[in-house]
Design a protein around this motif. Sequence first.
Motif, PDB file in Angstrom:
ATOM      1  N   SER A   1       0.857  -1.183   0.000  1.00 18.35           N
ATOM      2  CA  SER A   1       0.000   0.000   0.000  1.00 18.35           C
ATOM      3  C   SER A   1       0.896   1.237   0.000  1.00 18.35           C
ATOM      4  O   SER A   1       1.952   1.246   0.627  1.00 18.35           O
TER       5      SER A   1
ATOM      6  N   ALA B   1       4.242   3.697   7.481  1.00 16.53           N
ATOM      7  CA  ALA B   1       4.721   3.949   8.846  1.00 16.53           C
ATOM      8  C   ALA B   1       4.738   2.654   9.650  1.00 16.53           C
ATOM      9  O   ALA B   1       5.682   2.390  10.405  1.00 16.53           O
ATOM     10  N   MET B   2       3.715   1.823   9.486  1.00 17.06           N
ATOM     11  CA  MET B   2       3.671   0.536  10.201  1.00 17.06           C
ATOM     12  C   MET B   2       4.767  -0.398   9.709  1.00 17.06           C
ATOM     13  O   MET B   2       5.444  -1.066  10.502  1.00 17.06           O
TER      14      MET B   2
ATOM     15  N   ARG C   1       8.057   0.681  11.118  1.00 15.71           N
ATOM     16  CA  ARG C   1       8.211   0.334  12.541  1.00 15.71           C
ATOM     17  C   ARG C   1       8.645  -1.114  12.703  1.00 15.71           C
ATOM     18  O   ARG C   1       9.483  -1.443  13.553  1.00 15.71           O
TER      19      ARG C   1
ATOM     20  N   ALA D   1      -0.277   4.076   1.082  1.00 17.70           N
ATOM     21  CA  ALA D   1      -0.818   4.931   2.143  1.00 17.70           C
ATOM     22  C   ALA D   1       0.249   5.157   3.206  1.00 17.70           C
ATOM     23  O   ALA D   1       0.932   4.223   3.622  1.00 17.70           O
ATOM     24  N   GLU D   2       0.372   6.397   3.655  1.00 15.71           N
ATOM     25  CA  GLU D   2       1.415   6.735   4.625  1.00 15.71           C
ATOM     26  C   GLU D   2       1.247   5.960   5.927  1.00 15.71           C
ATOM     27  O   GLU D   2       2.232   5.602   6.584  1.00 15.71           O
ATOM     28  N   GLU D   3       0.009   5.680   6.294  1.00 16.25           N
ATOM     29  CA  GLU D   3      -0.241   4.916   7.521  1.00 16.25           C
ATOM     30  C   GLU D   3       0.373   3.518   7.425  1.00 16.25           C
ATOM     31  O   GLU D   3       0.988   3.020   8.378  1.00 16.25           O
ATOM     32  N   PHE D   4       0.226   2.877   6.256  1.00 14.27           N
ATOM     33  CA  PHE D   4       0.804   1.544   6.075  1.00 14.27           C
ATOM     34  C   PHE D   4       2.322   1.615   6.056  1.00 14.27           C
ATOM     35  O   PHE D   4       3.001   0.798   6.676  1.00 14.27           O
TER      36      PHE D   4
ATOM     37  N   TYR E   1      11.656   7.311   7.297  1.00 15.05           N
ATOM     38  CA  TYR E   1      11.367   6.863   8.671  1.00 15.05           C
ATOM     39  C   TYR E   1      12.652   6.419   9.366  1.00 15.05           C
ATOM     40  O   TYR E   1      12.830   6.663  10.568  1.00 15.05           O
TER      41      TYR E   1
END
Length: 234
Positions: free
Chosen positions: A22, A29-30, A33, A24-27, A58
């Motif tokens: 994905s 970022a996960m 991490r 998407a920035e949220e994905f 990141y």
Amino acid sequence: MLKPRNVWEEFFADKRSGGHRSSAEEFLAMEAREKLFHLDGGKSLLDFGCGAGELLVYYAQEYEKTTGVDFSPSMLEEASKRIRERNCENTTLILADDKTVWGKLDSSFDRITAAGVFQYLTYQEIDDFIFNSSKYLNKEGKIVLFDMLDPRLYPLWKAGLFSQDKSCRKILSKAFCGVKNSISASLKKRPRDILGYSHYPSKIKKIANKNGFEMICVQSMYYEYKYHAIIFQS
């Protein structure tokens, strides 16, 4: 006479996305991490095959110095934009491949990593990369190869067995399309699988051992058919 371009270099010449599950920035970022957990510290990091810098920005938040390397000018252009947007002043970008990068480095690193890259290298090229990396790795450093294609799981994923909708009809349809695409690629003298080569963890471990390293294998959290190779000195 000009040397013919590497087929992967040609494929990625105008690409501007790293091909994550994905965008998407949220994905992202996960995913970052998870990878930072396995990188487990250090102060300096080399991200080989950094692509558009989706993960590199990141990493830059957690390391004093980060260096991103890629052989695609368009990818590095996107990475440069991300770095400027995130004010990652501790990050340097280098245009190079697995053979030319070593002559462009001016320091060693605590961590040398790559994500979704080594599927485009042969076992011999991976051996060469680990050997060369050992010369630029600080004491107690690690080489972490993320998202390696697992030949035991990748065919099952391609057939749709990990899908929530895994009807026999869809599985057979995917298998037929796979054979058709493979034949078409062979006739056009293109790679049979655009995702590249799959590599057995046991063979990667043998290569690591040959170069004086230990290795542990960890399943990827976000890609069912991939694993991470964490390579370190015992």
